[in-house]
Design an enzyme around this catalytic site. Structure first.
Site, mmCIF file in Angstrom:
data_model
loop_
_atom_site.group_PDB
_atom_site.id
_atom_site.type_symbol
_atom_site.label_atom_id
_atom_site.label_comp_id
_atom_site.label_asym_id
_atom_site.label_seq_id
_atom_site.Cartn_x
_atom_site.Cartn_y
_atom_site.Cartn_z
ATOM 1 N N SER A 71 28.531 43.110 41.167
ATOM 2 C CA SER A 71 29.293 42.044 41.759
ATOM 3 C C SER A 71 29.540 42.071 43.064
ATOM 4 O O SER A 71 29.903 42.925 43.642
ATOM 5 C CB SER A 71 30.679 42.040 41.026
ATOM 6 O OG SER A 71 31.621 41.280 41.711
ATOM 7 N N TYR B 185 38.877 45.486 39.969
ATOM 8 C CA TYR B 185 37.528 44.928 39.457
ATOM 9 C C TYR B 185 36.363 45.356 40.415
ATOM 10 O O TYR B 185 35.411 46.049 39.923
ATOM 11 C CB TYR B 185 37.774 43.553 39.365
ATOM 12 C CG TYR B 185 36.261 42.713 38.940
ATOM 13 C CD1 TYR B 185 35.957 42.847 37.705
ATOM 14 C CD2 TYR B 185 35.506 42.313 39.854
ATOM 15 C CE1 TYR B 185 34.697 42.126 37.174
ATOM 16 C CE2 TYR B 185 34.189 41.808 39.556
ATOM 17 C CZ TYR B 185 33.944 41.623 38.054
ATOM 18 O OH TYR B 185 32.854 40.939 37.734
ATOM 19 N N GLU C 44 31.915 41.287 44.547
ATOM 20 C CA GLU C 44 33.509 41.736 44.671
ATOM 21 C C GLU C 44 33.307 43.350 45.363
ATOM 22 O O GLU C 44 34.407 43.556 45.667
ATOM 23 C CB GLU C 44 34.218 41.620 43.402
ATOM 24 C CG GLU C 44 35.711 41.797 43.396
ATOM 25 C CD GLU C 44 36.438 40.760 44.391
ATOM 26 O OE1 GLU C 44 36.118 39.663 44.421
ATOM 27 O OE2 GLU C 44 37.707 41.087 44.647
HETATM 28 P P1 GDP Z 1 36.608 35.795 41.624
HETATM 29 O O1 GDP Z 1 36.003 35.414 42.858
HETATM 30 O O2 GDP Z 1 35.586 36.443 40.795
HETATM 31 O O3 GDP Z 1 37.819 36.189 41.658
HETATM 32 O O4 GDP Z 1 36.417 34.258 40.945
HETATM 33 P P2 GDP Z 1 37.933 33.275 41.128
HETATM 34 O O5 GDP Z 1 37.350 31.784 40.542
HETATM 35 O O6 GDP Z 1 38.618 33.741 40.097
HETATM 36 O O7 GDP Z 1 38.589 33.350 42.395
HETATM 37 C C1 GDP Z 1 37.785 32.690 43.383
HETATM 38 C C2 GDP Z 1 38.431 32.297 44.748
HETATM 39 O O8 GDP Z 1 39.437 31.214 44.545
HETATM 40 C C3 GDP Z 1 39.424 33.534 44.946
HETATM 41 O O9 GDP Z 1 39.643 33.624 46.305
HETATM 42 C C4 GDP Z 1 40.976 32.994 44.514
HETATM 43 O O10 GDP Z 1 42.140 33.632 45.168
HETATM 44 C C5 GDP Z 1 40.637 31.607 44.963
HETATM 45 N N1 GDP Z 1 41.935 30.917 44.151
HETATM 46 C C6 GDP Z 1 42.758 29.978 44.484
HETATM 47 N N2 GDP Z 1 43.536 29.427 43.634
HETATM 48 C C7 GDP Z 1 43.154 29.793 42.398
HETATM 49 C C8 GDP Z 1 43.569 29.777 40.961
HETATM 50 O O11 GDP Z 1 44.544 29.144 40.507
HETATM 51 N N3 GDP Z 1 42.812 30.750 39.994
HETATM 52 C C9 GDP Z 1 41.776 31.505 40.387
HETATM 53 N N4 GDP Z 1 41.258 32.390 39.270
HETATM 54 N N5 GDP Z 1 41.441 31.784 41.699
HETATM 55 C C10 GDP Z 1 42.284 31.123 42.630
#
Ligand code: GDP
Length: 325
Positions: free
Chosen positions: A126, A150, A128
């Site tokens: 990932s 993660y 990440e």
């Molecule tokens: P990730 O990159 O695998 O963590 O995928 P996510 O879709 O969970 O998050 C992508 C980005 O969206 C990250 O920078 C989060 O901080 C941002 N984000 C902003 N608001 C939200 C929210 O309400 N839910 C999630 N899951 N992410 C959010």
């Protein structure tokens, strides 16, 4: 006949890979977690898939599964899939997204030694793992410096992929940037937004509560990323491959595009609220990948752009609402 074993087969990528493999006449085996509610629908949709109930924390059980199925290709998609959730369960994340991957690679290596034929492994690594990278875009040589549980668990698995490659196992460490589809759960921001946008369009009012609106992500189309992993499994040599589109958008831009596509209009600000509780302890500002190596060596390229991804996800969520009402 080619035989594949997919861990995490009930997830987004597992589903797309299953469909792809069945279409090409491959024998598909999948590891499902005891009590996973998605197992019944998968079994009903694809009765020809061999499902094996198990637990990633049961190392002996994992080794036995690999030995008995004896796959030609092993795709490891299982584990904790959400960065947000990994902050709540950091040790479980290490066990399921880190250690279990090493158990699978060790088992594949033993199988290869036993049968004297190549067992190709794909580890779903990932972006990440890069954490707050110093430079953008990130590629295969970017330092691995995770900032979330993660990312740290995925980093361990990714390093072990390199270790097993050194021992002679074909392992592809596919460094996947965010990849989305209507099958994303709404724990991910994209699906959370498209589901809410569809609801707001139907009701004529409402709002989406979000965290960091300025986070910039490289969002691709999930089936394209599955295609990259199949290419990597079948490539002449293992290796690390960044899989990404190379373009970024902010969470705010995603929300704007989704609300606009849903027909809410341009007043997207009126429908988005920032909730401080949804901000993460550490959150990379920009994640963007350089997939030149995958393009060059695997002949891979993304086929669906940002606007189309948003549109397909919103259309799906609007269709779901219509079907439910
Ligand atoms: P990730 O990159 O695998 O963590 O995928 P996510 O879709 O969970 O998050 C992508 C980005 O969206 C990250 O920078 C989060 O901080 C941002 N984000 C902003 N608001 C939200 C929210 O309400 N839910 C999630 N899951 N992410 C959010």
């Amino acid at each position: 006949m080619t035989r594949v074993l997919i861990t995490g087969i009930t997830g987004q990528d597992g589903g797309y890979l299953t469909e792809r493999m069945l279409a090409e006449g491959t024998e598909v085996h999948g590891l499902v977690h005891y009590g996973d509610s998605a197992t019944a629908s998968l079994a009903a949709a694809y009765p020809e898939v061999h499902l094996h109930a198990g637990d990633l924390a049961d190392h002996a059980g994992l080794a036995r599964l690999v030995r008995n199925v004896a796959p030609d290709e092993l795709y490891n998609f299982a584990g904790i899939s959400s960065v947000a959730f990994s902050w709540q369960e950091p040790i479980l994340t290490a066990e399921l997204s880190g250690v279990a991957a090493a158990v699978l690679m060790q088992s594949a290596f033993e199988l290869q030694e036993r049968d004297g034929r190549r067992v190709a492994c794909v580890q779903a690594s990932s972006s990440e793992m890069f954490g707050e990278a110093d430079h953008s875009p990130q590629d295969e040589s970017t330092p691995v410096r995770p900032v979330s549980p993660y990312g740290a668990a995925k980093a361990y698995a990714h390093h072990m992929a390199g270790v097993y490659r050194g021992k002679g196992l074909h392992v592809a460490g596919c460094i996947l940037f965010n990849h989305e589809s209507p099958r994303r759960p709404d724990t991910f921001v994209t699906r959370k937004i498209t589901a809410a946008a569809a609801q707001i369009a139907r009701d004529g009012s409402g709002s989406i509560r979000l965290g960091n609106l300025d986070a910039r992500r490289d969002w691709g189309w999930a089936p394209d990323y599955v295609d990259a992993m199949v290419r990597a499994a079948r490539h002449e040599a293992g290796g690390d491959f960044v899989i990404a589109t190379g373009t970024t958008h902010t969470v705010a831009e995603f929300a704007q595009a989704a609300l606009r596509h849903a027909g809410v209009g341009d007043a997207w600000h009126d429908h988005v609220e920032v909730d401080q509780e949804l901000l993460r302890p550490v959150d990379a500002t920009v994640m963007v990948g350089d997939a030149s190596k995958a393009r060059r060596e695997l002949g891979w390229r993304p086929t669906v752009g940002f606007a189309e991804i948003v549109g397909r996800m919103v259309d799906h969520d609007m269709q779901l609402l219509r079907a439910g009402s």
